[in-house]
Design a protein around this motif. Sequence first.
Motif, PDB file in Angstrom:
ATOM      1  N   SER A 123       0.833  -1.208   0.000  1.00 40.75           N
ATOM      2  CA  SER A 123       0.000   0.000   0.000  1.00 40.75           C
ATOM      3  C   SER A 123       0.865   1.256   0.000  1.00 40.75           C
ATOM      4  O   SER A 123       0.496   2.275  -0.592  1.00 40.75           O
ATOM      5  CB  SER A 123      -0.940   0.004   1.208  1.00 40.75           C
ATOM      6  N   ASP A 124       2.050   1.182   0.664  1.00 42.03           N
ATOM      7  CA  ASP A 124       2.966   2.326   0.652  1.00 42.03           C
ATOM      8  C   ASP A 124       3.502   2.572  -0.756  1.00 42.03           C
ATOM      9  O   ASP A 124       3.569   3.720  -1.215  1.00 42.03           O
ATOM     10  CB  ASP A 124       4.135   2.086   1.612  1.00 42.03           C
ATOM     11  N   SER A 127       0.856   4.212  -2.809  1.00 48.12           N
ATOM     12  CA  SER A 127       0.653   5.628  -2.462  1.00 48.12           C
ATOM     13  C   SER A 127       1.814   6.496  -2.945  1.00 48.12           C
ATOM     14  O   SER A 127       1.625   7.659  -3.290  1.00 48.12           O
ATOM     15  CB  SER A 127       0.467   5.784  -0.950  1.00 48.12           C
ATOM     16  N   GLU A 133      -2.255  -0.160  -8.391  1.00 45.42           N
ATOM     17  CA  GLU A 133      -2.975  -1.207  -7.671  1.00 45.42           C
ATOM     18  C   GLU A 133      -3.173  -2.447  -8.543  1.00 45.42           C
ATOM     19  O   GLU A 133      -3.031  -3.580  -8.068  1.00 45.42           O
ATOM     20  CB  GLU A 133      -4.328  -0.679  -7.192  1.00 45.42           C
ATOM     21  N   LEU A 396      -4.567  -2.658   1.645  1.00 47.96           N
ATOM     22  CA  LEU A 396      -5.000  -1.354   1.151  1.00 47.96           C
ATOM     23  C   LEU A 396      -6.047  -0.749   2.077  1.00 47.96           C
ATOM     24  O   LEU A 396      -6.192   0.456   2.173  1.00 47.96           O
ATOM     25  CB  LEU A 396      -5.570  -1.477  -0.276  1.00 47.96           C
TER      26      LEU A 396
END
Length: 397
Positions: A123-124, A127, A133, A396
């Motif tokens: 998820s890092d 971002s 994704e 996520l």
Amino acid sequence: MTVPVADRKQEEMERYLEALGPLRVLVEDDSLTEIMVLGPDMVYVEAKGKILLTNVHFDDEEHLLRIIDLIVSAVGRRIDVRQPLCDARLLDGSRVNAVIPPIALDGPILTIRKFSRDPLQISDLISFGSITESAASFVQACVLARANIMISGGTGTGKTTLLNVCSSFIPPDERIVTIEDAAELQLHQEHICRMEARPADLRGEGRIAIRDLVINSLRMRPDRIVVGECRGGEALDMLQAMNTGHDGSMTTIHANSPRDCLARLETLVLMAGMELPQKAIRQQVSSAINLIIQLSRLRDGSRRVTAITELVGMEGETITMQDIFTLDTRGADADGRIIAELIPTGIRPQFIDRLFAMGLPLPPELARLFPDSRGGGSMTALRPGASELGPLARRLG
């Protein structure tokens, strides 16, 4: 009264950090990714992809040499006039390279790749814009389906970070053997056998190379073998392991593109000392490696996945590949940041059929990108009890 183990370790770490002298403030700064010492008076750091000169300095060259000796001896390594080069690590896991005179002409050189106290999750990376994704979901699906993955990139592009992330997708009930020159992988599964290479002693004896560890790992009943980096003849043993039932293994390699990765791999195999014909090496590579994930550091300092490429076989003596995702670059914004997105090429990966055969349904987004070619593409058509890929969605969330 007995001091608790946790308190004792904390005290030892405090003494160690104190002994690092002027380096301590930099080691404890989580915003830095690299510390680069050029003699006692020039200490650079990397922050947000930019190299900056600090006002940190050592008392003199002897002071710097004492700190270098402390670092390498704490992990059982040595550095002296006879052995003026050393790879080691800090006690927190940060990677260290040291070079001293007479090899270092202008004073001792110390390079520290910082260890993240809080390992980055997928998820890092999403971002940060390092990966999308949908591409992350595809990589996770390939790990679960036991693809053999090679992570390729230049120095400082984030190969080890991505290897950590990919390894986090391995199911917790599998036995993982990790092999590194200097231990820095941060896997959180319980059943992990960690091994670290060892240099020769003062008499030039006792060296344990990564190649020795790869060969030994085959006798340890591994489900997965994770090699921190292939940089020599161990590449041949890694390929043979991948070709003999150890699916789902992973490693990293220094190369600037997926095609360069294959050329580099050929060179490393030849370093094993086996006089194999070029075609035989390429056949080994094409049958062993399923996926190459290419990383690059862009002009603005950002680290991005620039391609996810599948190896699909041989045509004559050439390994054939197809890009599944590529980086679409659209210039830069007013602040100089690169505008780019990792997008699917529209090519359906051959490996995706293994997912369906194993009863691993894809998340809806990937199911639309890569429908089941055997008919319908319906998720409900999979074997009873098959669960949809969930770890990514949970991270996520």
